[in-house]
Design a protein around this motif. Structure first.
Motif, PDB file in Angstrom:
ATOM      1  N   GLN A  95       0.863  -1.182   0.000  1.00 30.29           N
ATOM      2  CA  GLN A  95       0.000   0.000   0.000  1.00 30.29           C
ATOM      3  C   GLN A  95       0.896   1.228   0.000  1.00 30.29           C
ATOM      4  O   GLN A  95       2.125   1.126   0.159  1.00 30.29           O
ATOM      5  CB  GLN A  95      -0.908   0.012   1.228  1.00 30.29           C
ATOM      6  N   SER A  96       0.297   2.393  -0.164  1.00 24.97           N
ATOM      7  CA  SER A  96       1.079   3.633  -0.174  1.00 24.97           C
ATOM      8  C   SER A  96       1.772   3.829   1.169  1.00 24.97           C
ATOM      9  O   SER A  96       1.254   3.431   2.221  1.00 24.97           O
ATOM     10  CB  SER A  96       0.162   4.835  -0.446  1.00 24.97           C
ATOM     11  N   ILE A 144       5.274   1.663  -8.092  1.00 29.68           N
ATOM     12  CA  ILE A 144       6.166   2.488  -7.268  1.00 29.68           C
ATOM     13  C   ILE A 144       7.534   2.563  -7.941  1.00 29.68           C
ATOM     14  O   ILE A 144       7.943   1.644  -8.651  1.00 29.68           O
ATOM     15  CB  ILE A 144       6.326   1.928  -5.834  1.00 29.68           C
TER      16      ILE A 144
END
Length: 256
Positions: free
Chosen positions: A64-65, A104
């Protein structure tokens, strides 16, 4: 046949499903419920206070971020405050699937590594096991970090990786856990074949859904019976012996 689910996201189930899981099966001795973020940690703590079988782990899932500095500071502060009720630091690790999906950058990936190192230092400081999401070519990097920070009580959940990394993990006395996927996935069967039973546990990673004979069914810890049957077949041992040793391994590793 007694079992312990060494890795489940119990907080992600609906209340009625949780009640069914915890009160509907005497064969399940305990469940290690890992956390996704701060809210998940809080929910798992609530569940552990309500149900003695629930053993919570607190952490930040890597797929996740990244958290903001404030969010991370709040999480670490909360974990420190509740560390006596925490069985382990987890789930933490590296974002393999985000990285291979090119979601990412490598610069951001470096920040995930820094985040993981912080969790490792805390696990060492608090004398807690660490629950790791580290698969394929992320696994050797995580092994490097564990060795760097002298963290020995490491649990690689649903591990997938190459033979060299498997040999290294065995040598370092790291634990793995296998999911019901072992019933129908040859690569997981091969890992179970080479990994010592005394360094193994079983899990569901529920509510993650499975295929094969479990297709279309809600992931339930009782599915781990099929994992035990397959491990017994692979190791040429009785199902009772495998069941007992897996429970013993998990209790010893997590201090249950």
């Amino acid at each position: 046949m007694k079992m312990i689910d060494a890795h489940i996201h119990l907080d992600q189930y609906k209340d009625q499903e949780i009640e069914s899981i915890l009160e509907g099966s005497d064969s399940i001795e305990a469940l290690l419920s890992v956390s996704f973020d701060l809210e998940s940690c809080k929910r798992n703590l609530e569940l552990s206070r309500k149900y003695p079988k629930v053993k919570p782990a607190f952490g930040f899932h890597p797929e996740q971020s990244l958290p903001t500095e404030q969010e991370f500071s709040m999480l670490i502060g909360w974990m420190n405050q509740h560390r006596t009720e925490m069985m382990a630091v987890g789930e933490v690790g590296l974002p393999y699937y985000l990285r291979v999906g090119q979601k990412i950058s490598m610069l951001l990936y470096g920040q995930y590594i820094e985040l993981l190192e912080t969790f490792m230092k805390l696990a060492k400081k608090w004398d807690k096991p660490i629950v790791l999401h580290a698969v394929y070519d992320d696994a050797p990097i995580v092994c490097d970090l564990l060795e760097k920070h002298s963290v020995t009580k490491a649990h690689f959940h649903w591990f997938k990786g190459d033979e060299m990394t498997v040999a290294r993990m065995i040598q370092n006395r790291y634990f793995i856990s296998v999911t019901p996927e072992i019933v129908y996935k040859e690569k997981i069967q091969n890992i179970a074949q080479s990994y010592p039973l005394e360094q193994m546990m079983i899990e569901t990673d529920g509510p993650w859904p499975f295929e094969g004979p479990f297709s279309g069914k809600m992931t339930h810890p009782t599915m781990m019976k099929e994992s035990i049957f397959k491990i017994a077949e692979i190791k040429n041992l009785s199902e009772t012996e495998v069941s007992e040793r897996l429970v013993e391994n998990t209790k010893k590793f997590y201090g249950i």
